[in-house]
Design an enzyme around this catalytic site. Structure first.
Site, PDB file in Angstrom:
ATOM      1  N   SER A  53       0.843  -1.192   0.000  1.00 20.15           N
ATOM      2  CA  SER A  53       0.000   0.000   0.000  1.00 20.15           C
ATOM      3  C   SER A  53       0.877   1.240   0.000  1.00 20.15           C
ATOM      4  O   SER A  53       2.072   1.179   0.280  1.00 20.15           O
ATOM      5  CB  SER A  53      -0.899  -0.001   1.243  1.00 20.15           C
ATOM      6  OG  SER A  53      -0.103   0.292   2.379  1.00 20.15           O
ATOM      7  N   LYS A  54       0.229   2.351  -0.301  1.00 22.63           N
ATOM      8  CA  LYS A  54       0.915   3.640  -0.302  1.00 22.63           C
ATOM      9  C   LYS A  54       1.532   3.889   1.074  1.00 22.63           C
ATOM     10  O   LYS A  54       2.625   4.421   1.196  1.00 22.63           O
ATOM     11  CB  LYS A  54      -0.102   4.728  -0.632  1.00 22.63           C
ATOM     12  CG  LYS A  54       0.467   6.113  -0.722  1.00 22.63           C
ATOM     13  CD  LYS A  54      -0.591   7.079  -1.180  1.00 22.63           C
ATOM     14  CE  LYS A  54      -1.303   7.795  -0.037  1.00 22.63           C
ATOM     15  NZ  LYS A  54      -0.450   8.621   0.784  1.00 22.63           N
ATOM     16  N   ARG A  55       0.816   3.448   2.102  1.00 27.02           N
ATOM     17  CA  ARG A  55       1.311   3.641   3.469  1.00 27.02           C
ATOM     18  C   ARG A  55       2.610   2.872   3.735  1.00 27.02           C
ATOM     19  O   ARG A  55       3.467   3.332   4.447  1.00 27.02           O
ATOM     20  CB  ARG A  55       0.239   3.258   4.495  1.00 27.02           C
ATOM     21  CG  ARG A  55      -0.366   4.508   5.159  1.00 27.02           C
ATOM     22  CD  ARG A  55      -1.525   4.160   6.039  1.00 27.02           C
ATOM     23  NE  ARG A  55      -2.610   3.568   5.270  1.00 27.02           N
ATOM     24  CZ  ARG A  55      -3.160   2.375   5.521  1.00 27.02           C
ATOM     25  NH1 ARG A  55      -2.725   1.646   6.516  1.00 27.02           N
ATOM     26  NH2 ARG A  55      -4.153   1.939   4.780  1.00 27.02           N
TER      27      ARG A  55
ATOM     28  N   ASP B  37       5.342   5.025   2.468  1.00 26.69           N
ATOM     29  CA  ASP B  37       5.631   6.139   3.389  1.00 26.69           C
ATOM     30  C   ASP B  37       6.439   5.627   4.583  1.00 26.69           C
ATOM     31  O   ASP B  37       7.403   6.239   5.016  1.00 26.69           O
ATOM     32  CB  ASP B  37       4.329   6.775   3.919  1.00 26.69           C
ATOM     33  CG  ASP B  37       3.511   7.389   2.786  1.00 26.69           C
ATOM     34  OD1 ASP B  37       4.091   7.599   1.705  1.00 26.69           O
ATOM     35  OD2 ASP B  37       2.300   7.635   2.981  1.00 26.69           O
TER      36      ASP B  37
END
Ligand code: GLU
Length: 503
Positions: A260-262, A265
């Protein structure tokens, strides 16, 4: 293949493009081009509540950056236009009504409040074979009541009437035979109260009208497949249904679930293709492009997430991928994302760049970092530094000391072993350097080593201090190559500067 291959990428423009989405594009594209077919982009924007400004532009910019140009799309035109579902609104109702007429779908008049109340009352409430018999729809109301409601323009949706307990089967190009029990699936909405189709209806109608032969999409769509298969059967017979391929997920580096994008990050790597700025929050998500990836490397890396050509080969150009792509080598299991490996691909592609293309790639980066690079010197620097960068953005850090004095100097790396003998060596080295006629790395190295021998110091002990003096840190190419490019005056100036700090 008898029919011309036609594939589609059907994104909903809701934000930045996750690499999983770009890989779906890539497999679509490779498959179509391998068979001389067409690659279509259809924008699935029927959910107006999820519309995001700029997301469609972003999709087309990403495709252009990757070199995956569509043959037909809202931007490229084509014989099946319009390619934006919101502009095709009027087409879908007719199909939904046909389903109602033939008993495969029904009008449902329940209001949002009524359904909300049901959800509160019954855990995991679903509008399905059991519950529909107690709800307000054309299956429970009399024909007269239904007519009256429709005549009064009462808000309603059209739902599919899922048949009871039948096996819905299809053959997936990756998974082989897949089967679902229809009783497990709820009565999905096909046409919404605002007259817009839902994804389920629109995807089937448009794949049919646009003569799509093969439909590639992410594995997350597999649970919707039985609805789509039934709609294909009810509306068009199954004859022209595309062959389906549900692509395995791209997994987190540890293999535990979807990337995921998370995760990006959290672990410090990009997950989107290009930088994306959320227009509502202004939050910026970094992309592979801006992180310093070459599109050739990005595409190559994505192709290898779930595919190989059956050999050990890892580096492929787009052209080669088109030639070699085959569904037989697409893996069933999810592919773990590995950022180090992604950077390795990029490093390999960077090595392939000729100096002129490299110059083109890094000129902007240098400018943005306030470096005004002299052309001749830049060419020399590129030759020295090129193979040391796995990201284009590394180039700035790896080369800025060639163009301006280092901003920081790692004195701590020299100081503990510094002594008067070394100080005298460098003072002498300055004098020798000043006298040198031919300033090239061979001559510099020879001079340096002779002087070290005369002073009875191992050259290895002097090399690191010299590097720190010229570069500022423990990195960079061969130190005498650096001195050659810096030139006599600048080399001597930097040595003197550090000697002063150390004294
Ligand atoms: N509109 C769907 C999405 O946003 C496309 C799924 C499909 O390709 O059928 O991913």
């Amino acid at each position: 293949m008898n029919k011309k291959v036609r594939v589609r990428f059907a994104p909903s423009p809701t934000g930045g493009l996750h690499i999983g989405g770009v890989r779906t594009v890539l497999f679509n594209y490779l498959f179509a081009k391998h068979f001389g077919g067409d690659f279509i982009v259809r924008i699935e924007d029927t959910d107006q509540t999820r519309f995001v400004e700029g997301a469609e532009d972003y999709i087309f910019e990403t495709l252009a950056w990757c070199g995956l140009e569509p043959d037909e799309s809202p931007r490229h035109g084509g014989p099946f236009a319009p390619y934006r579902q919101s502009e095709r609104k009027t087409i879908y109702r007719e199909y939904a009504e046909k389903l109602v007429k033939e008993g495969y779908a029904y009008y449902a008049f329940d209001t949002a409040e009524e359904l909300d109340a049901k959800r509160k009352e019954i855990a995991n409430f679903q509008y399905n074979q059991t519950s529909r018999t107690q709800l307000k729809n054309s299956l429970t109301l009399s024909d007269d009541e239904v007519k009256k409601l429709l005549d009064n323009n009462t808000k309603h949706v059209i739902r599919i009437k899922m048949p009871e307990n039948i096996e819905v089967k299809f053959t997936d190009m990756i998974r082989g035979e897949v089967s679902f029990n229809s009783s497990q699936v709820d009565d999905k909405v096909l046409l919404k109260a605002d007259g817009m189709p839902t994804y389920h209806l629109a995807v089937v109608v448009d794949d049919y009208l646009m003569q799509i032969t093969h439909a590639f999409r992410g594995e997350e769509w597999l649970p919707s497949a039985p609805v789509h298969i039934l709609l294909w059967q009810y509306l068009f017979g199954l004859e022209n249904m595309p062959e389906w391929a549900h692509l395995p997920l791209i997994l987190k580096p540890d293999g535990n679930g979807k990337l995921s994008k998370r995760d990006g990050d959290r672990l410090g790597f990009p997950v989107f293709a290009m930088d994306w700025v959320d227009p509502k929050t202004n939050e910026k998500t970094i992309g592979f492009k801006e992180r310093g990836f070459l599109p050739e490397a990005f595409v190559n890396m994505l192709a290898m997430l779930g595919w190989n050509d059956g050999t050990e080969q890892e580096i492929f150009s787009l052209q080669e991928l088109i030639e070699k792509f085959s569904m037989a080598h697409v893996h069933k299991a999810g592919a773990k994302f590995n950022y180090e490996k992604a950077k390795w691909y990029n490093g390999e592609w960077i090595k392939k760049l000729d100096v002129a293309s490299y110059q083109l790639q890094v000129a902007g980066l240098l400018n943005a970092n306030g470096i005004d690079a002299d052309e001749k010197k830049l060419v020399q620097v590129i030759e020295l530094v090129k193979d040391r960068c796995s990201l284009l953005t590394d180039f700035v850090q790896q080369s800025s000391f060639f163009f301006k004095s280092p901003e920081t100097i790692d004195i701590a790396a020299i100081q503990p072993k510094w002594n008067e003998q070394k100080n005298l060596f460098f003072l002498e080295l300055i004098r020798e350097f000043e006298l040198m006629q031919f300033w090239n790395h061979e001559a510099l190295e020879e001079e340096f080593k002779e002087l070290a021998a005369a002073n009875k110091i191992k050259p290895g002990e002097l090399m690191l201090p010299l590097r720190i003096m010229l570069v500022g840190g423990k990195f960079g190419p061969h130190v005498f190559n650096i001195a050659e490019v810096l030139g006599k005056d600048e080399t001597i100036k930097r040595i003197k500067h550090v000697l002063k700090i150390l004294s």
